[in-house]
Design a protein around this motif. Structure first.
Motif, PDB file in Angstrom:
ATOM      1  N   LEU A 253    -101.840  55.707  74.048  1.00 35.90           N
ATOM      2  CA  LEU A 253    -101.495  55.236  72.685  1.00 35.90           C
ATOM      3  C   LEU A 253    -101.517  53.673  73.215  1.00 35.90           C
ATOM      4  CD1 LEU A 253     -99.110  57.879  71.537  1.00 35.90           C
ATOM      5  CD2 LEU A 253    -101.638  57.791  70.812  1.00 35.90           C
ATOM      6  N   ARG A 254    -102.410  53.139  72.876  1.00 38.71           N
ATOM      7  CA  ARG A 254    -102.329  51.716  73.183  1.00 38.71           C
ATOM      8  C   ARG A 254    -101.699  50.790  72.546  1.00 38.71           C
ATOM      9  NH1 ARG A 254    -105.947  51.545  77.425  1.00 38.71           N
ATOM     10  NH2 ARG A 254    -107.650  52.909  77.575  1.00 38.71           N
ATOM     11  N   ARG A 255    -101.702  51.102  71.243  1.00 39.64           N
ATOM     12  CA  ARG A 255    -100.862  50.373  70.162  1.00 39.64           C
ATOM     13  C   ARG A 255     -99.180  50.517  70.641  1.00 39.64           C
ATOM     14  NH1 ARG A 255    -103.841  52.542  65.099  1.00 39.64           N
ATOM     15  NH2 ARG A 255    -105.625  51.040  65.269  1.00 39.64           N
ATOM     16  N   ASP A 256     -98.847  51.581  70.709  1.00 39.16           N
ATOM     17  CA  ASP A 256     -97.297  52.082  71.177  1.00 39.16           C
ATOM     18  C   ASP A 256     -97.104  51.135  72.393  1.00 39.16           C
ATOM     19  OD1 ASP A 256     -97.470  53.698  69.092  1.00 39.16           O
ATOM     20  OD2 ASP A 256     -96.944  55.579  70.019  1.00 39.16           O
ATOM     21  N   LEU A 257     -98.066  51.125  73.356  1.00 40.35           N
ATOM     22  CA  LEU A 257     -97.846  50.636  74.583  1.00 40.35           C
ATOM     23  C   LEU A 257     -97.863  49.074  74.509  1.00 40.35           C
ATOM     24  CD1 LEU A 257     -97.590  51.036  77.656  1.00 40.35           C
ATOM     25  CD2 LEU A 257    -100.300  51.104  77.830  1.00 40.35           C
ATOM     26  N   LYS A 258     -98.725  48.284  73.602  1.00 41.27           N
ATOM     27  CA  LYS A 258     -98.591  47.036  73.308  1.00 41.27           C
ATOM     28  C   LYS A 258     -97.133  46.659  72.697  1.00 41.27           C
ATOM     29  CE  LYS A 258    -103.383  45.937  72.896  1.00 41.27           C
ATOM     30  NZ  LYS A 258    -104.264  45.200  71.984  1.00 41.27           N
ATOM     31  N   LYS A 259     -96.630  47.327  71.750  1.00 44.22           N
ATOM     32  CA  LYS A 259     -95.336  47.394  71.258  1.00 44.22           C
ATOM     33  C   LYS A 259     -94.002  47.395  72.169  1.00 44.22           C
ATOM     34  CE  LYS A 259     -96.818  49.091  66.663  1.00 44.22           C
ATOM     35  NZ  LYS A 259     -96.341  50.276  65.712  1.00 44.22           N
ATOM     36  N   LEU A 260     -94.209  48.330  72.879  1.00 46.42           N
ATOM     37  CA  LEU A 260     -93.289  48.742  74.287  1.00 46.42           C
ATOM     38  C   LEU A 260     -93.276  47.454  74.888  1.00 46.42           C
ATOM     39  CD1 LEU A 260     -91.418  50.363  75.841  1.00 46.42           C
ATOM     40  CD2 LEU A 260     -93.415  51.100  77.107  1.00 46.42           C
ATOM     41  N   VAL A 261     -94.436  47.032  75.637  1.00 44.11           N
ATOM     42  CA  VAL A 261     -94.267  45.884  76.448  1.00 44.11           C
ATOM     43  C   VAL A 261     -94.052  44.564  75.927  1.00 44.11           C
ATOM     44  CG1 VAL A 261     -96.334  44.421  77.968  1.00 44.11           C
ATOM     45  CG2 VAL A 261     -96.177  47.113  77.861  1.00 44.11           C
ATOM     46  N   THR A 262     -94.675  44.403  74.545  1.00 44.11           N
ATOM     47  CA  THR A 262     -94.300  42.883  74.048  1.00 44.11           C
ATOM     48  C   THR A 262     -92.770  42.729  73.685  1.00 44.11           C
ATOM     49  OG1 THR A 262     -95.242  43.902  71.852  1.00 44.11           O
ATOM     50  CG2 THR A 262     -96.473  42.328  73.079  1.00 44.11           C
ATOM     51  N   SER A 263     -92.056  44.079  73.318  1.00 47.12           N
ATOM     52  CA  SER A 263     -90.854  44.086  72.969  1.00 47.12           C
ATOM     53  C   SER A 263     -89.951  43.797  74.026  1.00 47.12           C
ATOM     54  CB  SER A 263     -90.317  45.304  72.318  1.00 47.12           C
ATOM     55  OG  SER A 263     -90.342  46.171  73.352  1.00 47.12           O
ATOM     56  N   ARG A 264     -90.367  43.822  75.527  1.00 45.07           N
ATOM     57  CA  ARG A 264     -89.746  44.037  76.506  1.00 45.07           C
ATOM     58  C   ARG A 264     -89.861  42.417  77.397  1.00 45.07           C
ATOM     59  NH1 ARG A 264     -91.309  48.638  80.460  1.00 45.07           N
ATOM     60  NH2 ARG A 264     -90.232  47.366  82.056  1.00 45.07           N
ATOM     61  N   LEU A 265     -90.879  41.775  76.783  1.00 45.96           N
ATOM     62  CA  LEU A 265     -91.472  40.534  77.458  1.00 45.96           C
ATOM     63  C   LEU A 265     -90.718  39.308  76.633  1.00 45.96           C
ATOM     64  CD1 LEU A 265     -95.008  40.924  78.303  1.00 45.96           C
ATOM     65  CD2 LEU A 265     -93.059  41.080  79.941  1.00 45.96           C
TER      66      LEU A 265
END
Length: 148
Positions: A136-148
């Motif tokens: 789930l790339r969209r979920d993954l992008k959200k997860l990563v950008t929220s942590r950076l």
């Protein structure tokens, strides 16, 4: 075109881009092997555009998953002012592993063309996937950008 719709309602541009000479352009990237088997390896919409080059996340994921200290991995695009997008690896380490971002970047760089190199790495506990195992790339992008 017996099994394909006639096109998009009131959108000739989308219809002509999707239906070409009676064929439906799905956006899937595929190849046939020497035995005639068809393999779907990626999607055009998921390609990373690095300085005009197209980078397939699936190819980089294959290399990442071949590393003995990586349990799971996904590759997403990460915005970059100079390049447009850069490949970013999201990695789940094997238990007891202390593999670093630099080691992962170096490992992949030895396997691929320079424009395909991983430029960033983030470590997570799990890669979000649907019931069929698709990332789930969209979920993954959200997860990563929220942590950076």
């Amino acid at each position: 075109m017996d099994h394909v719709g006639a096109g998009y309602v009131d959108d000739l541009e989308a219809t002509s881009a999707t239906l070409v000479n009676g064929w439906l352009r799905t956006g899937d990237l595929c190849y046939f092997d020497n035995d005639g088997f068809l393999y779907v390896v990626d999607r055009l919409k998921e390609l990373i555009k690095y300085k005009g080059y197209q980078v397939a996340p699936a190819e980089l994921e294959k290399w990442l998953l071949s590393h003995p200290e990586i349990n799971d991995a996904a590759v997403i695009s990460y915005p970059d002012e100079e390049a447009g997008q850069v490949p970013m690896a999201i990695v789940v380490r094997q238990s007891q592993s202390s593999i670093t971002e630099a080691e992962i970047i170096d490992f992949v760089a030895k396997q691929v063309a320079p424009y395909k190199k991983i430029r960033r790495v983030a470590f997570v506990d799990a890669i979000p996937k649907n019931a069929l195992g698709k990332i789930l790339r969209r979920d993954l992008k959200k997860l990563v950008t929220s942590r950076l």
